[in-house]
Design a protein around this motif. Structure first.
Motif, PDB file in Angstrom:
ATOM      1  N   ARG A  72     -41.503 -35.623  17.750  1.00 44.18           N
ATOM      2  CA  ARG A  72     -42.106 -35.307  16.449  1.00 44.18           C
ATOM      3  C   ARG A  72     -42.073 -33.807  16.178  1.00 44.18           C
ATOM      4  N   ILE A  73     -42.431 -33.021  17.192  1.00 46.42           N
ATOM      5  CA  ILE A  73     -42.427 -31.573  17.025  1.00 46.42           C
ATOM      6  C   ILE A  73     -40.996 -31.049  16.948  1.00 46.42           C
ATOM      7  N   LEU A  74     -40.105 -31.611  17.748  1.00 48.78           N
ATOM      8  CA  LEU A  74     -38.713 -31.158  17.772  1.00 48.78           C
ATOM      9  C   LEU A  74     -38.067 -31.236  16.394  1.00 48.78           C
ATOM     10  N   ALA A  75     -38.312 -32.308  15.685  1.00 53.21           N
ATOM     11  CA  ALA A  75     -37.726 -32.457  14.349  1.00 53.21           C
ATOM     12  C   ALA A  75     -38.164 -31.326  13.425  1.00 53.21           C
ATOM     13  N   ASP A  76     -39.433 -30.930  13.525  1.00 53.31           N
ATOM     14  CA  ASP A  76     -39.925 -29.811  12.718  1.00 53.31           C
ATOM     15  C   ASP A  76     -39.287 -28.497  13.148  1.00 53.31           C
ATOM     16  N   GLU A  77     -39.180 -28.284  14.447  1.00 57.97           N
ATOM     17  CA  GLU A  77     -38.668 -27.005  14.942  1.00 57.97           C
ATOM     18  C   GLU A  77     -37.223 -26.781  14.506  1.00 57.97           C
ATOM     19  N   ARG A  78     -36.437 -27.823  14.451  1.00 56.01           N
ATOM     20  CA  ARG A  78     -35.056 -27.679  13.966  1.00 56.01           C
ATOM     21  C   ARG A  78     -35.045 -27.155  12.531  1.00 56.01           C
ATOM     22  N   ALA A  79     -35.933 -27.708  11.707  1.00 56.28           N
ATOM     23  CA  ALA A  79     -36.027 -27.238  10.319  1.00 56.28           C
ATOM     24  C   ALA A  79     -36.581 -25.819  10.256  1.00 56.28           C
ATOM     25  N   HIS A  80     -37.528 -25.482  11.129  1.00 54.03           N
ATOM     26  CA  HIS A  80     -38.106 -24.141  11.122  1.00 54.03           C
ATOM     27  C   HIS A  80     -37.052 -23.085  11.418  1.00 54.03           C
ATOM     28  N   VAL A  81     -36.147 -23.387  12.336  1.00 54.66           N
ATOM     29  CA  VAL A  81     -35.078 -22.438  12.636  1.00 54.66           C
ATOM     30  C   VAL A  81     -34.240 -22.185  11.381  1.00 54.66           C
ATOM     31  N   ARG A  82     -33.898 -23.229  10.657  1.00 59.29           N
ATOM     32  CA  ARG A  82     -33.105 -23.066   9.429  1.00 59.29           C
ATOM     33  C   ARG A  82     -33.885 -22.276   8.378  1.00 59.29           C
ATOM     34  N   PHE A  83     -35.176 -22.525   8.289  1.00 55.78           N
ATOM     35  CA  PHE A  83     -36.039 -21.804   7.347  1.00 55.78           C
ATOM     36  C   PHE A  83     -36.009 -20.304   7.626  1.00 55.78           C
ATOM     37  N   HIS A  84     -36.168 -19.918   8.882  1.00 54.84           N
ATOM     38  CA  HIS A  84     -36.150 -18.504   9.233  1.00 54.84           C
ATOM     39  C   HIS A  84     -34.753 -17.902   9.063  1.00 54.84           C
ATOM     40  N   GLU A  85     -33.727 -18.671   9.400  1.00 55.64           N
ATOM     41  CA  GLU A  85     -32.358 -18.178   9.209  1.00 55.64           C
ATOM     42  C   GLU A  85     -32.108 -17.817   7.752  1.00 55.64           C
ATOM     43  N   GLN A  86     -32.585 -18.655   6.846  1.00 55.47           N
ATOM     44  CA  GLN A  86     -32.348 -18.406   5.426  1.00 55.47           C
ATOM     45  C   GLN A  86     -32.995 -17.094   4.990  1.00 55.47           C
ATOM     46  N   ARG A  87     -34.230 -16.871   5.390  1.00 58.17           N
ATOM     47  CA  ARG A  87     -34.902 -15.625   5.015  1.00 58.17           C
ATOM     48  C   ARG A  87     -34.230 -14.414   5.670  1.00 58.17           C
ATOM     49  N   LEU A  88     -33.833 -14.545   6.922  1.00 53.72           N
ATOM     50  CA  LEU A  88     -33.196 -13.432   7.619  1.00 53.72           C
ATOM     51  C   LEU A  88     -31.827 -13.099   7.031  1.00 53.72           C
ATOM     52  N   ARG A  89     -31.078 -14.101   6.606  1.00 52.50           N
ATOM     53  CA  ARG A  89     -29.789 -13.829   5.956  1.00 52.50           C
ATOM     54  C   ARG A  89     -29.987 -12.929   4.737  1.00 52.50           C
ATOM     55  N   GLY A  90     -31.009 -13.253   3.939  1.00 53.24           N
ATOM     56  CA  GLY A  90     -31.311 -12.418   2.787  1.00 53.24           C
ATOM     57  C   GLY A  90     -31.744 -11.024   3.201  1.00 53.24           C
ATOM     58  N   GLY A  91     -32.506 -10.930   4.294  1.00 53.26           N
ATOM     59  CA  GLY A  91     -32.985  -9.648   4.765  1.00 53.26           C
ATOM     60  C   GLY A  91     -31.875  -8.739   5.258  1.00 53.26           C
ATOM     61  N   PHE A  92     -30.785  -9.332   5.753  1.00 54.52           N
ATOM     62  CA  PHE A  92     -29.661  -8.541   6.259  1.00 54.52           C
ATOM     63  C   PHE A  92     -28.509  -8.451   5.256  1.00 54.52           C
ATOM     64  N   ALA A  93     -28.682  -9.011   4.075  1.00 54.60           N
ATOM     65  CA  ALA A  93     -27.568  -9.099   3.119  1.00 54.60           C
ATOM     66  C   ALA A  93     -26.962  -7.742   2.794  1.00 54.60           C
ATOM     67  N   ASP A  94     -27.778  -6.716   2.694  1.00 55.97           N
ATOM     68  CA  ASP A  94     -27.284  -5.394   2.301  1.00 55.97           C
ATOM     69  C   ASP A  94     -27.186  -4.421   3.479  1.00 55.97           C
ATOM     70  N   SER A  95     -27.286  -4.934   4.694  1.00 56.32           N
ATOM     71  CA  SER A  95     -27.241  -4.066   5.873  1.00 56.32           C
ATOM     72  C   SER A  95     -25.809  -3.666   6.206  1.00 56.32           C
ATOM     73  N   SER A  96     -25.654  -2.486   6.755  1.00 56.46           N
ATOM     74  CA  SER A  96     -24.338  -2.021   7.170  1.00 56.46           C
ATOM     75  C   SER A  96     -23.896  -2.735   8.446  1.00 56.46           C
ATOM     76  N   ALA A  97     -22.615  -2.598   8.767  1.00 57.36           N
ATOM     77  CA  ALA A  97     -22.085  -3.194   9.993  1.00 57.36           C
ATOM     78  C   ALA A  97     -22.791  -2.613  11.212  1.00 57.36           C
ATOM     79  N   ALA A  98     -23.079  -1.316  11.184  1.00 59.47           N
ATOM     80  CA  ALA A  98     -23.753  -0.677  12.319  1.00 59.47           C
ATOM     81  C   ALA A  98     -25.173  -1.224  12.494  1.00 59.47           C
ATOM     82  N   ALA A  99     -25.882  -1.406  11.383  1.00 65.56           N
ATOM     83  CA  ALA A  99     -27.246  -1.941  11.452  1.00 65.56           C
ATOM     84  C   ALA A  99     -27.232  -3.376  11.975  1.00 65.56           C
ATOM     85  N   ARG A 100     -26.263  -4.163  11.551  1.00 63.85           N
ATOM     86  CA  ARG A 100     -26.133  -5.534  12.038  1.00 63.85           C
ATOM     87  C   ARG A 100     -25.842  -5.551  13.536  1.00 63.85           C
ATOM     88  N   ALA A 101     -24.958  -4.652  13.979  1.00 62.63           N
ATOM     89  CA  ALA A 101     -24.610  -4.606  15.401  1.00 62.63           C
ATOM     90  C   ALA A 101     -25.825  -4.240  16.249  1.00 62.63           C
TER      91      ALA A 101
END
Length: 236
Positions: free
Chosen positions: A153-182
């Motif tokens: 039951r918890i595992l199913a939620d955690e899989r979705a939580h990872v995707r939720f955080h990935e989506q926000r982090l992608r936006g947070g790094f959208a304008d970052s330079s290659a050096a900042a990403r590295a």
């Protein structure tokens, strides 16, 4: 409708589904696990229960400038607190008691609070990825059906939580330079490897009792983490 409106709906819909699913788990039944598995399981679940029981105050405070994301984050925190309650009931079923504090949880919380929302989410995502292998191992290898049901039951939620955080982090790094990403990638990997080593050591007795070898546990975590890093930091 904004980017996180679907997550708000998902979390809201899940609240009712979870209430019914949790009620169906047989926590009132008698646990028949042998002590050589039940004892390390109690010790392990106590630590995860403590980690799931946070109030999310810092995360929500750092999300104040985006009302829709903050709403989704509030519902995410509520879902994590449901996990804490579920694990508390599981401890009761196993004959264990919750713990008030643990050094690993204190370190994790301190790391999350070091900087802004992006750093908080990066550290939080490491914990969510670790949880995939932890609950996945319990759901597949524990001989007790109640433990398997709670973990699944918890595992199913955690899989979705990872995707939720990935989506926000992608936006947070959208304008970052290659050096900042590295640099972010390097520091993120250091955090993930350190957390994996700590959890593999700290929960080693349980992993051994389940037949889940530490090196495989670590490999599974870091394999999932690599996917998350690619999802967030891959050049656009």
């Amino acid at each position: 409708m904004g980017e996180f409106a679907p997550w708000v709906r998902r979390f809201e819909d899940n609240a009712q589904l979870h209430a019914r699913a949790d009620a169906a788990i047989g926590f009132d039944e008698r646990c028949s696990l042998p002590d050589e598995l039940r004892t390390p399981l109690i010790d392990s679940v106590r630590r995860f229960q403590l980690g799931e029981s946070g109030d999310g105050e810092q995360l929500l405070a750092k999300s104040a400038d985006d009302p829709e994301y903050r709403c989704a984050a509030e519902l995410f925190v509520a879902e994590e607190q449901q996990h804490a309650e579920l694990l508390l009931r599981l401890l009761g079923y196993l004959g264990g008691q919750p713990m008030a504090q643990h050094w690993s949880d204190a370190v994790f919380v301190r790391l999350r609070r070091l900087m802004g929302l992006r750093t908080e989410l990066m550290v939080l995502t490491v914990a969510e990825v670790v949880a995939l292998s932890y609950y996945g191992g319990l759901a597949s290898a524990c001989p007790d059906p109640v433990v398997r049901a709670a973990a699944a039951r918890i595992l199913a939620d955690e899989r979705a939580h990872v995707r939720f955080h990935e989506q926000r982090l992608r936006g947070g790094f959208a304008d970052s330079s290659a050096a900042a990403r590295a640099l972010a990638c390097t520091l993120w990997w250091i955090t993930a490897i350190g957390a994996t080593a700590v959890v593999a050591y700290d929960h080693g007795r349980l992993l051994a009792a389940l037949g889940y070898r530490r090196h495989r546990f670590a490999r599974d975590i870091l394999g999932d983490f690599a996917k998350t890093v690619r999802a967030v930091l891959a050049p656009r």
